[in-house]
Motif scaffolding. Sequence first.
Motif, PDB file in Angstrom:
ATOM      1  N   ILE A 190       0.843  -1.205   0.000  1.00  0.00           N
ATOM      2  CA  ILE A 190       0.000   0.000   0.000  1.00  0.00           C
ATOM      3  C   ILE A 190       0.873   1.247   0.000  1.00  0.00           C
ATOM      4  O   ILE A 190       0.586   2.228  -0.698  1.00  0.00           O
ATOM      5  CB  ILE A 190      -0.947  -0.018   1.218  1.00  0.00           C
ATOM      6  N   GLN A 191       1.958   1.195   0.760  1.00  0.00           N
ATOM      7  CA  GLN A 191       2.859   2.344   0.795  1.00  0.00           C
ATOM      8  C   GLN A 191       3.444   2.629  -0.579  1.00  0.00           C
ATOM      9  O   GLN A 191       3.532   3.791  -1.004  1.00  0.00           O
ATOM     10  CB  GLN A 191       3.988   2.101   1.799  1.00  0.00           C
ATOM     11  N   ARG A 192       3.842   1.590  -1.287  1.00  0.00           N
ATOM     12  CA  ARG A 192       4.384   1.773  -2.632  1.00  0.00           C
ATOM     13  C   ARG A 192       3.316   2.311  -3.577  1.00  0.00           C
ATOM     14  O   ARG A 192       3.588   3.137  -4.438  1.00  0.00           O
ATOM     15  CB  ARG A 192       4.936   0.457  -3.164  1.00  0.00           C
ATOM     16  N   MET A 193       2.067   1.821  -3.420  1.00  0.00           N
ATOM     17  CA  MET A 193       0.979   2.292  -4.288  1.00  0.00           C
ATOM     18  C   MET A 193       0.722   3.779  -4.096  1.00  0.00           C
ATOM     19  O   MET A 193       0.370   4.479  -5.046  1.00  0.00           O
ATOM     20  CB  MET A 193      -0.294   1.508  -3.989  1.00  0.00           C
ATOM     21  N   ARG A 194       0.917   4.269  -2.890  1.00  0.00           N
ATOM     22  CA  ARG A 194       0.698   5.696  -2.626  1.00  0.00           C
ATOM     23  C   ARG A 194       1.668   6.561  -3.407  1.00  0.00           C
ATOM     24  O   ARG A 194       1.379   7.723  -3.686  1.00  0.00           O
ATOM     25  CB  ARG A 194       0.827   5.974  -1.122  1.00  0.00           C
ATOM     26  N   PHE A 195       2.822   5.986  -3.723  1.00  0.00           N
ATOM     27  CA  PHE A 195       3.755   6.688  -4.600  1.00  0.00           C
ATOM     28  C   PHE A 195       3.495   6.353  -6.055  1.00  0.00           C
ATOM     29  O   PHE A 195       3.477   7.239  -6.919  1.00  0.00           O
ATOM     30  CB  PHE A 195       5.200   6.320  -4.245  1.00  0.00           C
ATOM     31  N   LEU A 196       3.282   5.085  -6.362  1.00  0.00           N
ATOM     32  CA  LEU A 196       3.243   4.614  -7.737  1.00  0.00           C
ATOM     33  C   LEU A 196       2.112   5.255  -8.541  1.00  0.00           C
ATOM     34  O   LEU A 196       2.324   5.652  -9.699  1.00  0.00           O
ATOM     35  CB  LEU A 196       3.096   3.093  -7.749  1.00  0.00           C
TER      36      LEU A 196
END
Length: 242
Positions: A190-196
């Motif tokens: 989820i953390q990566r998705m917030r950037f991606l």
Amino acid sequence: MSPIAHRPAGPALLDLPGQTSVAEGPLDLNGMYLAHHAFRRDLASFARAAAGTPVPEREVWRALGVRWERFGHVLHHHHSAEDEVLWPQLLDLVDGQGDADGRATLEAMETEHHLIDPLLAGCAEGFAAMAERPEEGTRQQLAGCVGRTREVLAHHLRHEEEEALPIVQRLLSQEGWDAVEEAAGSGTSIQRMRFLVPWIADGLTRPQLDAAFASVGNVFRVVLWGTRRRYARETSLAFRFA
């Protein structure tokens, strides 16, 4: 008559800034083109930032280091999905047709990937050094490393768009492409998705965004709405002097 003539027409494919070719065919390659656009956009910004950020600006150098880590993670994951899932499928298919030129193209894709990882690591070390012990000589070395990375990746993306992706459209099944997209999306926190999600959307026009959402799913609209302000703040800091 080429094999692609027997395949159904596919979705409308994006033609984004910097993109060198559109491989028409039955598969939706827009996720690939969106990633390529973001890689090119960020590397252009990194090149300007590495050359133009004043040496004493430690806060900006730290932000650049964080942004490079995120950029490098996405690029490495993108290439891993190709190396582990896409190229092996295509190599079997071109070999089945006795296509020596196709095999040469796909082997070149793998070779080019191996050139990029050491450059990513070298630039990461340079950004970390500038955040800890900022020096003009280190900044100049970093600017050279970023410039070389941009040059090597630009060649690879052009080669892939002009030669490898047409092979994908000509030979790969929908099931085969689904496996590639599943691998590309695996392990994304989820953390990566917030950037991606805002990273992919950065710089796209409204029609391009609509096409992107049609390909990747409208749930990403919600993620973008909730993440774009934080992303914009972080991007503004990292690329303050870009």
